[in-house]
Every structure is written in structure tokens, then in C-alpha cells.
Design a protein around this motif. Structure first.
Motif, PDB file in Angstrom:
ATOM      1  N   GLU A 149      12.827   0.810  -9.317  1.00 27.41           N
ATOM      2  CA  GLU A 149      13.226   1.272  -8.004  1.00 27.41           C
ATOM      3  C   GLU A 149      12.039   1.138  -7.057  1.00 27.41           C
ATOM      4  OE1 GLU A 149      14.010   3.911  -4.713  1.00 27.41           O
ATOM      5  OE2 GLU A 149      12.570   4.424  -6.263  1.00 27.41           O
ATOM      6  N   LEU A 150      12.282   0.637  -5.844  1.00 30.03           N
ATOM      7  CA  LEU A 150      11.215   0.265  -4.920  1.00 30.03           C
ATOM      8  C   LEU A 150      10.237   1.406  -4.660  1.00 30.03           C
ATOM      9  CD1 LEU A 150       9.968  -1.788  -2.963  1.00 30.03           C
ATOM     10  CD2 LEU A 150      11.592  -1.000  -1.222  1.00 30.03           C
ATOM     11  N   ASN A 151      10.739   2.569  -4.326  1.00 22.70           N
ATOM     12  CA  ASN A 151       9.884   3.698  -3.999  1.00 22.70           C
ATOM     13  C   ASN A 151       9.006   4.104  -5.176  1.00 22.70           C
ATOM     14  OD1 ASN A 151       9.051   5.801  -2.132  1.00 22.70           O
ATOM     15  ND2 ASN A 151      10.184   7.209  -3.445  1.00 22.70           N
ATOM     16  N   GLN A 152       9.599   4.061  -6.390  1.00 24.48           N
ATOM     17  CA  GLN A 152       8.850   4.430  -7.590  1.00 24.48           C
ATOM     18  C   GLN A 152       7.726   3.439  -7.877  1.00 24.48           C
ATOM     19  OE1 GLN A 152       9.175   7.077  -9.507  1.00 24.48           O
ATOM     20  NE2 GLN A 152      11.032   7.976  -8.657  1.00 24.48           N
ATOM     21  N   VAL A 153       7.994   2.154  -7.697  1.00 25.06           N
ATOM     22  CA  VAL A 153       6.989   1.136  -7.978  1.00 25.06           C
ATOM     23  C   VAL A 153       5.844   1.215  -6.970  1.00 25.06           C
ATOM     24  CG1 VAL A 153       6.538  -1.341  -8.162  1.00 25.06           C
ATOM     25  CG2 VAL A 153       8.659  -0.383  -9.080  1.00 25.06           C
ATOM     26  N   ILE A 154       6.181   1.391  -5.690  1.00 28.85           N
ATOM     27  CA  ILE A 154       5.131   1.513  -4.676  1.00 28.85           C
ATOM     28  C   ILE A 154       4.228   2.707  -4.987  1.00 28.85           C
ATOM     29  CG2 ILE A 154       4.671   1.987  -2.236  1.00 28.85           C
ATOM     30  CD1 ILE A 154       7.166   0.448  -1.521  1.00 28.85           C
ATOM     31  N   GLY A 155       4.835   3.781  -5.477  1.00 27.19           N
ATOM     32  CA  GLY A 155       4.066   4.984  -5.792  1.00 27.19           C
ATOM     33  C   GLY A 155       3.076   4.799  -6.924  1.00 27.19           C
ATOM     34  N   GLN A 156       3.219   3.727  -7.723  1.00 22.27           N
ATOM     35  CA  GLN A 156       2.305   3.475  -8.837  1.00 22.27           C
ATOM     36  C   GLN A 156       1.074   2.680  -8.420  1.00 22.27           C
ATOM     37  OE1 GLN A 156       2.923   4.812 -11.821  1.00 22.27           O
ATOM     38  NE2 GLN A 156       4.888   5.623 -11.125  1.00 22.27           N
ATOM     39  N   ALA A 157       1.027   2.227  -7.182  1.00 17.77           N
ATOM     40  CA  ALA A 157      -0.067   1.357  -6.742  1.00 17.77           C
ATOM     41  C   ALA A 157      -1.371   2.132  -6.593  1.00 17.77           C
ATOM     42  CB  ALA A 157       0.296   0.677  -5.428  1.00 17.77           C
ATOM     43  N   CYS A 158      -2.469   1.438  -6.864  1.00 17.03           N
ATOM     44  CA  CYS A 158      -3.800   2.021  -6.697  1.00 17.03           C
ATOM     45  C   CYS A 158      -4.354   1.751  -5.296  1.00 17.03           C
ATOM     46  CB  CYS A 158      -4.760   1.437  -7.736  1.00 17.03           C
ATOM     47  SG  CYS A 158      -4.294   1.803  -9.440  1.00 17.03           S
ATOM     48  N   SER A 159      -3.827   0.758  -4.623  1.00 12.51           N
ATOM     49  CA  SER A 159      -4.328   0.395  -3.290  1.00 12.51           C
ATOM     50  C   SER A 159      -3.535   1.126  -2.212  1.00 12.51           C
ATOM     51  CB  SER A 159      -4.234  -1.122  -3.100  1.00 12.51           C
ATOM     52  OG  SER A 159      -2.924  -1.574  -3.348  1.00 12.51           O
ATOM     53  N   ASP A 160      -3.899   0.907  -0.972  1.00 14.48           N
ATOM     54  CA  ASP A 160      -3.256   1.575   0.161  1.00 14.48           C
ATOM     55  C   ASP A 160      -1.809   1.110   0.308  1.00 14.48           C
ATOM     56  OD1 ASP A 160      -3.065   3.159   2.528  1.00 14.48           O
ATOM     57  OD2 ASP A 160      -3.262   1.308   3.686  1.00 14.48           O
ATOM     58  N   THR A 161      -0.886   2.071   0.380  1.00 13.66           N
ATOM     59  CA  THR A 161       0.546   1.750   0.423  1.00 13.66           C
ATOM     60  C   THR A 161       1.185   2.113   1.763  1.00 13.66           C
ATOM     61  OG1 THR A 161       1.071   3.922  -0.537  1.00 13.66           O
ATOM     62  CG2 THR A 161       0.788   2.077  -2.072  1.00 13.66           C
ATOM     63  N   PHE A 162       0.368   2.460   2.752  1.00 16.03           N
ATOM     64  CA  PHE A 162       0.921   2.904   4.042  1.00 16.03           C
ATOM     65  C   PHE A 162       1.836   1.846   4.654  1.00 16.03           C
ATOM     66  CE2 PHE A 162       0.654   2.867   8.700  1.00 16.03           C
ATOM     67  CZ  PHE A 162       1.212   4.103   8.982  1.00 16.03           C
ATOM     68  N   LEU A 163       1.393   0.590   4.659  1.00 13.61           N
ATOM     69  CA  LEU A 163       2.185  -0.480   5.268  1.00 13.61           C
ATOM     70  C   LEU A 163       3.485  -0.701   4.503  1.00 13.61           C
ATOM     71  CD1 LEU A 163       2.350  -2.627   7.463  1.00 13.61           C
ATOM     72  CD2 LEU A 163       1.121  -4.205   5.942  1.00 13.61           C
ATOM     73  N   ASN A 164       3.421  -0.603   3.170  1.00 14.99           N
ATOM     74  CA  ASN A 164       4.630  -0.782   2.361  1.00 14.99           C
ATOM     75  C   ASN A 164       5.670   0.291   2.665  1.00 14.99           C
ATOM     76  OD1 ASN A 164       2.313  -2.085   0.696  1.00 14.99           O
ATOM     77  ND2 ASN A 164       4.196  -2.912  -0.210  1.00 14.99           N
ATOM     78  N   TYR A 165       5.214   1.540   2.724  1.00 18.45           N
ATOM     79  CA  TYR A 165       6.140   2.633   3.021  1.00 18.45           C
ATOM     80  C   TYR A 165       6.698   2.506   4.442  1.00 18.45           C
ATOM     81  CZ  TYR A 165       5.204   5.318  -1.223  1.00 18.45           C
ATOM     82  OH  TYR A 165       5.133   5.735  -2.525  1.00 18.45           O
ATOM     83  N   MET A 166       5.862   2.068   5.377  1.00 19.72           N
ATOM     84  CA  MET A 166       6.318   1.907   6.749  1.00 19.72           C
ATOM     85  C   MET A 166       7.399   0.833   6.836  1.00 19.72           C
ATOM     86  SD  MET A 166       4.106   1.153  10.201  1.00 19.72           S
ATOM     87  CE  MET A 166       3.782  -0.566   9.752  1.00 19.72           C
ATOM     88  N   VAL A 167       7.173  -0.317   6.179  1.00 13.85           N
ATOM     89  CA  VAL A 167       8.151  -1.396   6.182  1.00 13.85           C
ATOM     90  C   VAL A 167       9.427  -0.962   5.464  1.00 13.85           C
ATOM     91  CG1 VAL A 167       8.643  -3.717   5.319  1.00 13.85           C
ATOM     92  CG2 VAL A 167       6.428  -3.220   6.365  1.00 13.85           C
ATOM     93  N   MET A 168       9.286  -0.268   4.327  1.00 18.64           N
ATOM     94  CA  MET A 168      10.447   0.181   3.563  1.00 18.64           C
ATOM     95  C   MET A 168      11.305   1.149   4.382  1.00 18.64           C
ATOM     96  SD  MET A 168      10.578   2.274  -0.063  1.00 18.64           S
ATOM     97  CE  MET A 168       9.923   3.751   0.717  1.00 18.64           C
ATOM     98  N   ASN A 169      10.674   2.135   5.019  1.00 19.43           N
ATOM     99  CA  ASN A 169      11.422   3.117   5.806  1.00 19.43           C
ATOM    100  C   ASN A 169      12.041   2.488   7.046  1.00 19.43           C
ATOM    101  OD1 ASN A 169      10.810   5.253   4.050  1.00 19.43           O
ATOM    102  ND2 ASN A 169       8.862   5.663   5.074  1.00 19.43           N
ATOM    103  N   PHE A 170      11.297   1.583   7.678  1.00 22.23           N
ATOM    104  CA  PHE A 170      11.831   0.904   8.868  1.00 22.23           C
ATOM    105  C   PHE A 170      13.047   0.058   8.499  1.00 22.23           C
ATOM    106  CE2 PHE A 170      11.937  -2.802  11.728  1.00 22.23           C
ATOM    107  CZ  PHE A 170      12.095  -2.151  12.942  1.00 22.23           C
ATOM    108  N   ALA A 171      12.948  -0.666   7.387  1.00 28.50           N
ATOM    109  CA  ALA A 171      14.070  -1.507   6.946  1.00 28.50           C
ATOM    110  C   ALA A 171      15.274  -0.650   6.570  1.00 28.50           C
ATOM    111  CB  ALA A 171      13.641  -2.372   5.769  1.00 28.50           C
ATOM    112  N   THR A 172      15.020   0.503   5.941  1.00 29.29           N
ATOM    113  CA  THR A 172      16.117   1.391   5.560  1.00 29.29           C
ATOM    114  C   THR A 172      16.875   1.893   6.779  1.00 29.29           C
ATOM    115  OG1 THR A 172      14.919   2.114   3.572  1.00 29.29           O
ATOM    116  CG2 THR A 172      16.705   3.525   4.356  1.00 29.29           C
TER     117      THR A 172
END
Length: 310
Positions: free
Chosen positions: A180-203
Motif C-alpha cells: 500500500e502506497l502510504n505504508q511503503v512511503i512510511g518505510q523510507a529513510c530519506s525525506d518523504t515530504f514531496l511524496n506525501y504532498m504529491v500523494m495527497n494532492f493526487a488523492t
């Protein structure tokens, strides 16, 4: 945990629903049964629509596409979960995880857009019945399905490519039965701000307008039905969209339930269990919802399986 090198992590572990060995046969049997019912039910619906010339209308054309998408949607997650239970393995490769996520987002988005297109079809049929055949011509129907597919492909491609920019740590465990996208992003060690922003905007962008379109269509449909003088006319008009309204309610209520439950409990396990409703249960129930009260489909299905038609 230290981040991996430039090659990145090679695999994830899908923890599923329970790690208790005694529950694995039960989970396997339950999900295998639901998957087989989903595939067989939707295949029968596609066969019924394609084999009966009386069902070659826009409504049933969209319904056949929805059944196809539901089969693909369920097939992106359940077979892998069943394979992991059977082999007593929790491993999914990084490439396999990205691919699973890509197709999951693709078919989830396509499902959402098809439900919107079907609401528009019912809106035209009830609110503008004299112009229905002109407006809902084969070219427009094909174009609506194609545009829905293209938008879904663009979204799933963007989300998958955004994941490739992240760095993941070793020994990553996903407390879910699929990537699941949100779960995988949460496992990252690097900065995920842009990923969450794109994911929420697309949703918001991809879920908001379709839902608004569905609500607008059914407000207009309700207003048109209310103006019909005879009770029989009202019932006939409502019955043409009752099945679709049931499917829309089931899809959005379960999806919203997953979001609210995961937000309220902050439990990944609760989110995984709730996700079963819209990833497995809804696609399984759709063929039954559309066929149980539809005389044309029931008559065609009886002819296909060899039952005498009265």
C-alpha cells in the motif's frame, strides 16, 4: 538502521493479517474463496453482456468494463498473498512491490472513474431520455473509458516514479497484505515530504471531482424522479439506477471507512483489515448487486448456464 547503498533495498516483508500459524489455513481458505467468487462472478457478467445483443447498450458496456477492472483490481493483491501463505514466505521483491503498487493504483483509479461515468450515463438516461441515444453514442462511451484509463495510468506512473527517488532501509516490514502506497512511503529513510504532498494532492484531485460528479448526477436524478407523477414511473426510473447507487455507496463508504479507521486508531493492522472491504469484498459483491434485480442479466445468465428461461 543504516540506509542501503545506491542500489537500494532488494525486498520487503509483507506481514499480512496474523503471524499465528494456526490461522493461516483459515485466512488462505477465506481469501481463496472470495477471490474465486470475484473472478467467476465478474467473468459471468462480462460473458452475459458480450453474448446478448439486447445488452449492447452504454449502461452494460460500462458495467462490463467495471467487471473487468474489478477482476484486475483484486488480482493485483490476493494471488500474491495466497502464494506467500502457501509457501510460508512474506517476501516481495522491491521491483515486485513497485509493480503491485502501480497496478493497484491504476485499477483503483479506473474503478473510481468508471463509477463516475456510469453515474453520468444514468443522469442522461433519466434527465434527458429523448436525447440519450444521441448523447451516449458509441464514440463518446469509448472515449470516456479511454480517458479514464489514461488518467489512471498517469497517476499510477507518477506515484511509482516518485517512490524510486526514496532511499529505504534494510529489513523493511510492511504491516499490510499488499504494498500500500502510504505504508511503503512510511518505510523510507530519506525525506518523504514531496511524496506525501504529491500523494495527497493526487488523492484530492482524482477522488474529489468524481465524487462531486456522482453526487451532482444523483441530485439531478432525484429531482427528476420526484417530478414524475405516477408511482410506477418513479419506481421504474429509480430501479434503473438503484444497483449503481448501491455499488457507489459500497465503494466510497468502505474506502472512507478505511481512511477514518486508520486515522483514528493509528493502527496499521486495523487499516489492513479495513482495506479488505474495498479491495476484496466490494469487487466480489458487484456482480451480485447488478444481477439480482436485473431481469435482462438474469435471463441471459440462465441461458448461459443452461437453466430454462420462463
Amino acid at each position: 538502521m543504516e540506509p542501503d547503498n545506491d542500489t537500494g533495498i532488494s525486498e520487503f516483508l509483507l506481514l499480512g493479517f496474523s503471524e499465528k500459524p494456526e490461522l493461516q489455513p483459515l485466512i488462505f481458505g477465506l481469501f481463496l474463496s472470495m477471490y474465486l467468487i470475484t473472478v467467476c462472478g465478474n467473468l459471468l457478467l462480462i460473458l452475459a453482456v458480450s453474448s446478448d445483443s439486447h445488452l449492447h447498450t452504454p449502461m452494460y458496456f460500462f458495467l462490463a468494463n467495471l467487471s473487468f477492472v474489478d477482476i484486475c483490481f483484486t488480482s493485483t493483491t490476493i494471488p500474491k498473498m495466497l502464494w506467500n501463505i502457501q509457501t510460508q514466505s512474506k517476501v516481495i521483491t522491491f521491483a515486485g512491490c513497485i509493480m503491485q503498487m502501480y497496478f493497484f493504483l491504476l485499477f483503483a483509479g479506473w474503478d473510481d472513474f468508471l463509477l463516475t461515468v456510469m453515474a453520468y450515463d444514468r443522469f442522461v438516461a433519466i434527465c434527458q431520455p429523448l436525447h440519450y441515444t444521441v448523447i451516449m453514442n458509441p464514440q463518446l462511451c469509448g472515449l470516456l473509458v479511454l480517458v479514464s484509463w489514461i488518467i489512471s495510468v498517469l497517476n499510477s506512473s507518477l506515484q511509482s516514479l516518485m517512490l524510486l527517488r526514496l532511499t529505504f532501509c534494510t529489513g523493511m516490514e510492511i504491516p499490510h497484505f499488499f504494498c500500500e502506497l502510504n505504508q511503503v512511503i512510511g518505510q523510507a529513510c530519506s525525506d518523504t515530504f514531496l511524496n506525501y504532498m504529491v500523494m495527497n494532492f493526487a488523492t484530492v484531485l482524482l477522488a474529489g471531482p468524481p465524487l462531486a460528479g456522482i453526487l451532482y448526477s444523483y441530485c439531478k436524478i432525484g429531482s427528476s424522479i420526484h417530478r414524475i407523477s405516477s408511482a410506477q414511473g418513479k419506481y421504474k426510473a429509480f430501479s434503473t439506477c438503484a444497483s449503481h447507487l448501491s455499488v457507489v455507496s459500497l465503494f466510497y463508504c468502505t474506502s472512507l471507512g478505511v481512511y477514518l479507521s486508520s486515522s483514528a486508531t493509528q493502527s496499521s493492522h486495523a487499516s489492513a483489515v479495513a482495506s479488505v472491504m474495498y479491495t476484496v469484498v466490494t469487487p466480489m459483491l458487484n456482480p451480485f448487486i447488478y444481477s439480482l434485480k436485473n431481469r435482462d442479466i438474469k435471463r441471459t445468465l440462465k441461458r448461459i448456464i443452461g437453466v430454462p428461461v420462463m
